[in-house]
Design a protein around this motif. Structure first.
Motif, short mmCIF file in Angstrom:
data_model
loop_
_atom_site.label_atom_id
_atom_site.label_comp_id
_atom_site.label_asym_id
_atom_site.label_seq_id
_atom_site.Cartn_x
_atom_site.Cartn_y
_atom_site.Cartn_z
N TYR A 104 5.45 -51.05 -17.75
CA TYR A 104 3.86 -50.89 -18.04
C TYR A 104 3.40 -51.89 -18.83
O TYR A 104 3.03 -51.83 -20.15
CB TYR A 104 3.50 -49.32 -18.79
N THR B 196 -12.97 -51.72 -15.81
CA THR B 196 -11.64 -52.35 -16.50
C THR B 196 -12.16 -53.94 -16.99
O THR B 196 -12.60 -54.57 -15.92
CB THR B 196 -10.49 -52.30 -15.67
N ASP C 173 -5.14 -52.98 -22.63
CA ASP C 173 -4.42 -51.52 -22.60
C ASP C 173 -3.79 -51.17 -21.46
O ASP C 173 -4.50 -50.31 -20.46
CB ASP C 173 -5.67 -50.72 -22.94
N SER C 174 -2.64 -51.26 -21.59
CA SER C 174 -1.68 -50.84 -20.31
C SER C 174 -1.51 -49.29 -20.23
O SER C 174 -0.93 -48.53 -19.23
CB SER C 174 -0.36 -51.65 -19.99
N LYS C 175 -1.87 -48.79 -21.23
CA LYS C 175 -1.57 -47.31 -21.41
C LYS C 175 -2.81 -46.56 -21.11
O LYS C 175 -2.79 -45.15 -21.31
CB LYS C 175 -1.21 -46.82 -22.97
N ASP C 176 -4.24 -47.22 -20.67
CA ASP C 176 -5.21 -46.47 -19.99
C ASP C 176 -5.08 -45.42 -19.16
O ASP C 176 -4.25 -45.83 -17.99
CB ASP C 176 -5.95 -47.31 -19.50
N PRO C 177 -5.26 -44.13 -19.42
CA PRO C 177 -4.89 -43.32 -18.45
C PRO C 177 -5.27 -43.18 -17.15
O PRO C 177 -4.99 -42.39 -16.00
CB PRO C 177 -4.97 -41.84 -19.03
N ASN C 178 -6.42 -44.05 -17.02
CA ASN C 178 -7.17 -44.32 -15.56
C ASN C 178 -6.46 -45.36 -14.79
O ASN C 178 -6.74 -45.55 -13.45
CB ASN C 178 -8.78 -44.57 -15.70
N LYS D 259 -3.74 -46.66 -12.38
CA LYS D 259 -2.54 -45.99 -11.63
C LYS D 259 -1.51 -46.95 -11.09
O LYS D 259 -1.69 -48.16 -10.77
CB LYS D 259 -3.17 -45.61 -10.10
N TRP D 260 -0.21 -46.59 -11.68
CA TRP D 260 0.94 -47.33 -11.55
C TRP D 260 1.93 -46.64 -10.28
O TRP D 260 2.01 -45.52 -10.36
CB TRP D 260 1.71 -47.24 -12.48
#
Length: 167
Positions: free
Chosen positions: A77, A118, A145-150, A152-153
């Motif tokens: 991430y 984004t 912000d790679s931790k943004d819950p929106n 999709k990984w």
């Protein structure tokens, strides 16, 4: 008459001093640092990862897919992405200038979909030393912000691994 002559002499001396000081001011590190930061609105330690420290702030208009290459699940991430899809780890290492001292052998690929709205920072990857091994030149996208819950990984998948050697 002597007053005018002295006045002209003083004026010429001040002008001469000002002109002789100009190169030191123009070449001062403070001026150059401002020019670099103006071409990429990120902290300097991130801006320098872009070629000539140039990047462009881009607001994603619609969901967009990027790629991330990594070799350790702890680095899945990350904030550095690319729009380039490569077939081998060696292509990734060279084009994204992944100095092997950093530990990323780029053996995995994942897709990342960023949502509309984004803010990204996009540009070309700067080379890393030694430049014959890590020339850069690939597309680079940075997100804050790679931790943004929106975001999709996807699950990571293996890519073709070739032996990388640096002269």
């Amino acid at each position: 008459m002597k007053f005018k002559s002295a006045s002209v002499c003083i004026s010429l001396s001040l002008l001469s001093f000002s002109v002789s000081s100009l190169p030191r001011f123009v070449n001062s590190p403070q001026v150059l640092a401002k020019e670099v930061s103006a071409s990429c609105p990120l902290e300097s330690d991130i801006a320098i990862t872009f070629l000539d420290s140039k990047c462009q702030e881009v607001k994603i208009a619609h969901p967009q897919t990027f790629y991330r290459y990594y070799s350790n699940s702890g680095n899945k991430y990350g904030r550095y992405l690319t729009s380039n899809k490569y077939k081998t780890n060696v292509e990734v290492i060279k084009n994204l200038a992944l100095n092997q001292a950093w530990g990323n052998q780029a053996t995995m690929i994942e897709t990342i979909t960023l949502p509309a709205g984004t803010i990204t920072y996009q540009g070309i990857v700067a080379p890393q030393a030694p430049t014959e091994c890590y020339p850069g030149g690939g597309q680079q996208t940075f997100i804050q912000d790679s931790k943004d819950p929106n975001i999709k990984w996807s699950d990571g998948k293996n890519i073709a691994v070739e032996k990388f050697s640096c002269p």
